[in-house]
Design an enzyme around this catalytic site. Structure first.
Site, PDB file in Angstrom:
ATOM      1  N   THR A  37      27.460  51.381  43.983  1.00  0.00           N
ATOM      2  CA  THR A  37      28.760  50.844  43.834  1.00  0.00           C
ATOM      3  C   THR A  37      29.798  50.942  44.959  1.00  0.00           C
ATOM      4  O   THR A  37      29.412  51.941  46.082  1.00  0.00           O
ATOM      5  CB  THR A  37      29.764  51.780  42.922  1.00  0.00           C
ATOM      6  OG1 THR A  37      31.003  51.306  42.883  1.00  0.00           O
ATOM      7  CG2 THR A  37      29.694  53.117  43.265  1.00  0.00           C
ATOM      8  N   GLY A  38      30.390  49.707  45.392  1.00  0.00           N
ATOM      9  CA  GLY A  38      31.086  49.722  46.429  1.00  0.00           C
ATOM     10  C   GLY A  38      31.178  48.035  46.712  1.00  0.00           C
ATOM     11  O   GLY A  38      31.033  47.220  46.094  1.00  0.00           O
ATOM     12  N   ARG A  69      30.483  34.124  42.591  1.00  0.00           N
ATOM     13  CA  ARG A  69      30.388  35.204  43.329  1.00  0.00           C
ATOM     14  C   ARG A  69      29.112  36.103  42.692  1.00  0.00           C
ATOM     15  O   ARG A  69      29.406  36.552  41.608  1.00  0.00           O
ATOM     16  CB  ARG A  69      31.334  35.679  44.043  1.00  0.00           C
ATOM     17  CG  ARG A  69      30.920  37.062  44.859  1.00  0.00           C
ATOM     18  CD  ARG A  69      31.051  38.245  44.408  1.00  0.00           C
ATOM     19  NE  ARG A  69      31.042  39.504  45.076  1.00  0.00           N
ATOM     20  CZ  ARG A  69      30.911  40.841  44.751  1.00  0.00           C
ATOM     21  NH1 ARG A  69      30.536  40.854  43.437  1.00  0.00           N
ATOM     22  NH2 ARG A  69      30.701  41.819  45.667  1.00  0.00           N
ATOM     23  N   VAL A  70      27.971  36.419  43.281  1.00  0.00           N
ATOM     24  CA  VAL A  70      27.084  37.256  42.845  1.00  0.00           C
ATOM     25  C   VAL A  70      27.096  38.926  43.883  1.00  0.00           C
ATOM     26  O   VAL A  70      27.153  38.419  45.079  1.00  0.00           O
ATOM     27  CB  VAL A  70      25.757  36.962  42.354  1.00  0.00           C
ATOM     28  CG1 VAL A  70      24.930  38.034  42.090  1.00  0.00           C
ATOM     29  CG2 VAL A  70      25.873  35.794  41.481  1.00  0.00           C
ATOM     30  N   GLY A  71      27.431  39.827  43.434  1.00  0.00           N
ATOM     31  CA  GLY A  71      27.319  41.018  44.320  1.00  0.00           C
ATOM     32  C   GLY A  71      26.115  41.634  44.457  1.00  0.00           C
ATOM     33  O   GLY A  71      25.124  41.128  43.866  1.00  0.00           O
ATOM     34  N   GLY A  80      30.043  44.844  47.635  1.00  0.00           N
ATOM     35  CA  GLY A  80      28.692  44.388  47.226  1.00  0.00           C
ATOM     36  C   GLY A  80      27.964  43.786  48.506  1.00  0.00           C
ATOM     37  O   GLY A  80      26.978  44.023  48.690  1.00  0.00           O
ATOM     38  N   THR A 125      32.469  49.653  39.167  1.00  0.00           N
ATOM     39  CA  THR A 125      31.390  49.442  38.558  1.00  0.00           C
ATOM     40  C   THR A 125      30.548  50.704  38.018  1.00  0.00           C
ATOM     41  O   THR A 125      31.054  51.644  38.268  1.00  0.00           O
ATOM     42  CB  THR A 125      30.303  49.137  39.917  1.00  0.00           C
ATOM     43  OG1 THR A 125      30.605  47.802  40.224  1.00  0.00           O
ATOM     44  CG2 THR A 125      28.840  48.974  39.365  1.00  0.00           C
TER      45      THR A 125
HETATM   46  N1  ASP Z   1      29.410  46.622  43.847  1.00  0.00           N
HETATM   47  C1  ASP Z   1      30.107  45.738  43.013  1.00  0.00           C
HETATM   48  C2  ASP Z   1      30.146  44.285  43.510  1.00  0.00           C
HETATM   49  O1  ASP Z   1      30.325  44.106  44.672  1.00  0.00           O
HETATM   50  C3  ASP Z   1      31.581  46.094  42.925  1.00  0.00           C
HETATM   51  C4  ASP Z   1      31.849  47.748  42.472  1.00  0.00           C
HETATM   52  O2  ASP Z   1      30.740  48.488  42.925  1.00  0.00           O
HETATM   53  O3  ASP Z   1      32.803  47.913  42.091  1.00  0.00           O
HETATM   54  O4  ASP Z   1      30.241  43.464  42.925  1.00  0.00           O
END
Ligand code: ASP
Length: 332
Positions: free
Chosen positions: A249-250, A226-228, A252, A198
């Site tokens: 980021t991570g 899916r929604v993060g 979600g 992200t």
């Molecule tokens: N946080 C984002 C999600 O879960 C993924 C990411 O950070 O790369 O959609």
């Protein structure tokens, strides 16, 4: 005469205030967290990451330097990262398990606490612009799917064929993850680096206003629909002039359950923690206990920056008014 005197006095007092604020302008960015290892990188690729991170920082900083707002700065910055195939946002987005790219984004204005977000976009080239349109020109905070697409197009945003988001690298990642799911021998290994990436930006402008924005393709092989955390205000994105601006980021699902971005703001507001203490508490303690991998970028009203992550690496950087500029990938 009285009016002129009052005006002169206002000018006299506001010039030093503005000058003091200009000394605090700052911007920070991330390009995703995960298992980013030096041994999996080539020197050329590493160089490309540093170059684009620097370009994004310089471009956003220039907006701030010229007197632009933090909202404008983060939009310019995030667009550059969205247009690069290197990150999991816009052009380089990962695939959902149905073989399509579904994009999420959010933006928040720390001055007004207004926010805009979109989820499940498939044809809007720059989702961060769509999020900004929702914030500025709708009565809503979060639009999803077809409704979000129609709205964004009506606002005049550029749309592209869904194929624009197809990159071979991401498509191969999807195929590999699917094969690993089917594989009963455990011989197919999927790096977590295939999952995250992200992009996000946070900034403080010379008017003392904070802003945060995040844009993503979500997680590789996610269920379609899916929604993060990215478009969930308070989870992946949050800004409040009284405390801080955050972009995460991570993984979600963990960031949603831990309400990460707002939690940091709340620790600052109600417990008087510093930006560094609050952000490290959430990322290095709370998320770790829950098993949530990732990181975030954070900035406060004094231009302090904190970039904690609990994963192997996080593409990141910041630029400050004192001339400090840094881009980094791995743990230090
Ligand atoms: N946080 C984002 C999600 O879960 C993924 C990411 O950070 O790369 O959609």
């Amino acid at each position: 005469m009285k009016k002129i005197t009052v005006l002169l006095l206002i000018c006299l007092f506001s010039v030093p205030v503005l000058f003091a604020q200009k000394n605090k302008i700052a911007i920070a960015i991330h390009g995703g967290a995960g298992t980013i290892k030096k041994e999996n990188m080539t020197p050329e690729l590493e160089k490309s990451y540093h170059e684009i991170l620097k370009l994004a920082l310089d471009s956003g900083y220039l907006v701030l330097e010229k007197g632009g707002t933090s909202l404008d700065a983060i939009e310019v910055t995030i667009k550059i990262l969205e247009n690069s195939p290197l990150f999991n946002a816009g052009k380089g987005a990962v695939f959902a398990n149905n073989g399509k790219n579904e994009l999420d984004a959010a933006i928040m204005d720390g001055k007004t606490l207004k926010a805009g977000a979109v989820a499940g976009l498939t044809t809007i080239k720059n989702p961060i612009m769509a999020a900004k349109e929702v914030m500025l020109n709708s009565k809503h905070v979060l639009l999803t799917g077809e409704g979000a697409e129609v709205f964004a197009k009506k606002q005049g945003l550029q749309s592209v064929d869904p194929n624009y988001f197809h990159t071979d690298k991401r498509f191969e990642q999807l195929q590999k993850t699917k094969a690993a799911e089917q594989d009963t021998t455990g011989s197919i290994k999927v790096e977590k680096t295939d999952k995250y990436g992200t992009v996000g930006a946070v900034a403080l402008d010379q008017y003392g206003n904070l802003a945060a924005g995040t844009s993503t393709g979500g997680m590789n092989n996610k269920k379609y629909g899916r929604v993060g955390d990215t478009p969930i205000i308070g989870a992946g994105t949050y800004a409040n002039n009284e405390t801080c601006a955050i972009s995460c980021t991570g993984h979600g699902e963990f960031f949603i359950r831990a309400v990460v971005a707002y939690d940091i703001s709340a620790l600052m507001e109600y417990k008087n923690l510093s930006l560094k203490k609050a952000s490290e508490k959430v990322v290095l303690e709370k998320l770790v206990k829950m098993g949530g991998e990732g990181g975030l970028i954070a900035i406060d009203k004094n231009g302090n920056v904190s970039l904690p992550f609990n994963s192997e690496g996080m593409y990141r950087g910041y630029k400050k008014a004192n001339g400090e500029l840094k881009t980094a990938i791995y743990k230090e």
